[in-house]
Design an enzyme around this catalytic site. Sequence first.
Site, PDB file in Angstrom:
ATOM      1  N   HIS A  50      42.349 -48.802   9.757  1.00 16.92           N
ATOM      2  CA  HIS A  50      41.070 -49.033   9.491  1.00 16.92           C
ATOM      3  C   HIS A  50      40.850 -49.955   8.292  1.00 16.92           C
ATOM      4  O   HIS A  50      40.827 -50.066   7.292  1.00 16.92           O
ATOM      5  CB  HIS A  50      40.446 -47.519   8.662  1.00 16.92           C
ATOM      6  CG  HIS A  50      38.904 -47.708   8.404  1.00 16.92           C
ATOM      7  ND1 HIS A  50      38.178 -47.496   9.717  1.00 16.92           N
ATOM      8  CD2 HIS A  50      38.170 -47.887   7.576  1.00 16.92           C
ATOM      9  CE1 HIS A  50      36.913 -47.378   9.203  1.00 16.92           C
ATOM     10  NE2 HIS A  50      36.989 -47.655   7.749  1.00 16.92           N
ATOM     11  N   ARG A  95      31.299 -46.288  13.477  1.00 10.16           N
ATOM     12  CA  ARG A  95      31.074 -46.194  11.820  1.00 10.16           C
ATOM     13  C   ARG A  95      30.124 -45.264  11.398  1.00 10.16           C
ATOM     14  O   ARG A  95      30.459 -44.408  10.502  1.00 10.16           O
ATOM     15  CB  ARG A  95      30.592 -47.675  11.274  1.00 10.16           C
ATOM     16  CG  ARG A  95      30.769 -47.561   9.878  1.00 10.16           C
ATOM     17  CD  ARG A  95      29.770 -48.874   9.412  1.00 10.16           C
ATOM     18  NE  ARG A  95      30.436 -49.960   9.899  1.00 10.16           N
ATOM     19  CZ  ARG A  95      30.007 -51.414   9.701  1.00 10.16           C
ATOM     20  NH1 ARG A  95      28.987 -51.624   9.057  1.00 10.16           N
ATOM     21  NH2 ARG A  95      30.998 -52.400  10.063  1.00 10.16           N
ATOM     22  N   TYR A 108      44.890 -42.928  -9.867  1.00  8.13           N
ATOM     23  CA  TYR A 108      44.937 -41.604 -10.788  1.00  8.13           C
ATOM     24  C   TYR A 108      44.984 -40.454 -10.143  1.00  8.13           C
ATOM     25  O   TYR A 108      45.445 -39.238 -10.581  1.00  8.13           O
ATOM     26  CB  TYR A 108      43.889 -41.809 -11.834  1.00  8.13           C
ATOM     27  CG  TYR A 108      43.785 -42.925 -12.693  1.00  8.13           C
ATOM     28  CD1 TYR A 108      44.913 -43.351 -13.420  1.00  8.13           C
ATOM     29  CD2 TYR A 108      42.626 -43.838 -12.605  1.00  8.13           C
ATOM     30  CE1 TYR A 108      44.756 -44.556 -14.377  1.00  8.13           C
ATOM     31  CE2 TYR A 108      42.610 -44.932 -13.431  1.00  8.13           C
ATOM     32  CZ  TYR A 108      43.866 -45.172 -14.271  1.00  8.13           C
ATOM     33  OH  TYR A 108      43.672 -46.428 -15.082  1.00  8.13           O
TER      34      TYR A 108
END
Length: 740
Positions: free
Chosen positions: A72, A26, A117
């Site tokens: 993931h 991580r 967007y």
Amino acid sequence: MSETLALQEYTEKAYLDYSMYVILDRALPHIGDGLKPVQRRIVYAMSELGLSASSKHKKSARTVGDVLGKFHPHGDSACYEAMVLMAQPFSYRYPLVDGQGNWGSSDDPKSFAAMRYTESRLTPYAKVLLQELGQGTVEWTPNFDGTLTEPALLPARLPNVLLNGGSGIAVGMATDIPPHNLREVVNACLHLLDEPDADVTDLCEHIQGPDFPTAAEVITPRQDLIALYEKGHGSLRMRARWNREGSDIVITDLPYQTSGSKVLEQIAQQMRSKKLPMVADLRDESDHESPTRLLITPRSNRVDLDQLMLHLFASTDLERSYRVNMNMIGIDGRPRVKNLREVLVEWLEFRRQTVTRRLEWRLEKVMDRLHILEGLLVAYLNIDEVIEIIRNEDEPKAIMMERFGISDIQAEAILNLRLRNLAKLEEFTLKAEQDELEDERDYLESLLNSPELLSNLIRDELKQDAELYGDDRRSPLKERSAAQQLDQTALLPSEPVTVVLSKMGWIRAAKGHDIDPEALSYKTGDSFLTSAHGRSNQQAVLMDSTGRGYTLSAHTLPSARGQGDPLSGYFSAPANASFEQVIMGAESQYLLMASNFGYGFICKFEDLISRTKSGKAVVSLTKGAKLLAPARLDAPVKDYLVVVTSAGYLLAVSMSEIPQLSRGKGNKIINIPSAKLKAGEEFVQDMVVVSADAKLVVHAGKQHKVIQQDELKEYLGERGRRGKLLPKGYQNVSRLEVQA
């Protein structure tokens, strides 16, 4: 049968497992490709979607969905934020994602639009990480549900761990790797290939220092940078760049991850608290053409802009310090802090392994094709017999293998030949391909058998990539003088002020020295007590009835337009004390501090200044004694101190006889019988300092008497004497006055 485990053993194992997961999967980048797992998965998923630099942009939600669904299984917002970071040119030195839409701004990096967007694709630079992916260069591991495979690493052609850097917090460790310039890092790698024993100092001839996405200056001295690279950890400082435009200051580049609006707010806060009087105006003129343009207008042309900027560097984010901790996962899979040489040596080893695997993979492909070509050419030499076997035999493959001594793969290739490929011309094509592949085989084998030739290949590829993706340094390296905050008194305007104290302990300040403090409005039951003239950048010292001094900055006092503020809100004075005097002056100003019991001493104004709310004991007063108004002294050794008691005794003493102390009771100036002091029948009425060329005026009610210098000598005596009684009619003295 159930298995039991001690709670301590279970929790210890569970926490250690979690720690290692956070460290390895991580938070820390790998030295090979310089990426954390989430970044690696984003780049790989985008390449699988065909989002190369030459393709059309696709919705970011599409990429994030693929990353979460296939590789993931974590939060979508965290994944998208990691993707945004790789797309921001002000966050990443060499961005991996090419974004379209609102991807945040340097002023507010978190202001990016939602992933539904925005659109994205990979940048040309991302090819450095993906170019060799399908060439047997890396290990492939199952994804979280075992239905797909993903690369354990990406086969980076450049040391991305230094180029883009990275930061992360794991369990028990953290990483902060600054970005560097591609050309400089490649030059260091080339030098290391030529000189394997080169030390950090040698490498720093090529890598001058970190190179951030912003053009702000790195002001850490070179020796400190070399020490940082030798240890693998330390800190560095960045400073904003500015220039003059007329009389204005224009800030054009801010330190890495610094917000222009926050800097303006920090400066505005100082202006509001009157700590920056030399600045008249602030403006943010940033636009699309000039992403950073902060304008500071000084109050006048006399302001030293260099000095002002040094103050702003010290007191705002225009100068920032960055921690460096080059902690990363090595080739051995272990996290460790590495110095610059260790990073480059280990990455070159990773690159050598990657190139070796690529060459071996290609050699295997070449050998397989040559094997097939060999079989096809056998078929062309015996084409009629091959056709007859295929037409007449039930198991032609086995017959051909036995007849021509070819392998199963070669026989299968012959059987798969199309009729059109039996043309005579095709045989020449196959022979040409065979010759070409044999040359390639020899070349690949020579590379694999010669470490020197392999190094030359790595060197050439590094040069090609540096030529293709390299650019000039953005963050200039400059050694600058240390930033220093200006002294607060130096920052304040020096304007005449009158500090007014009321009988009930309310204080205020009026601009100028020509005001009438008694004419000001006071609260009901309150009235004027005393005032002092000074400058707005000076301190005001308040003396209470116990002889303690308290300090306030004149510029912090409320305006005289109102009725002021109570001193009880500023200080914690003794319950039985009342404020009686206010004094102002330069720190070097001499003052005479005396009590009405006839004791006094000389001190400097700086001796009165207190830094605490509880004040500072300055004058020791015996029971019943009161503090007289402090007298200003210009040259204490040349003047006379004239003291008069309420009984009309006047004594002139040479100032040289008065002790100079920082605090205390002082020495006896005039002798008053102790019985009269205790009974309150006699005390010091007034005292003044008279210079050798001045006259003394004694006021007694409506009468006054002028005492010339010759007559004053009649009252001259040693310190501690009784003095001489004034003539009848002037013994009831109200005050003393000095006339030039």
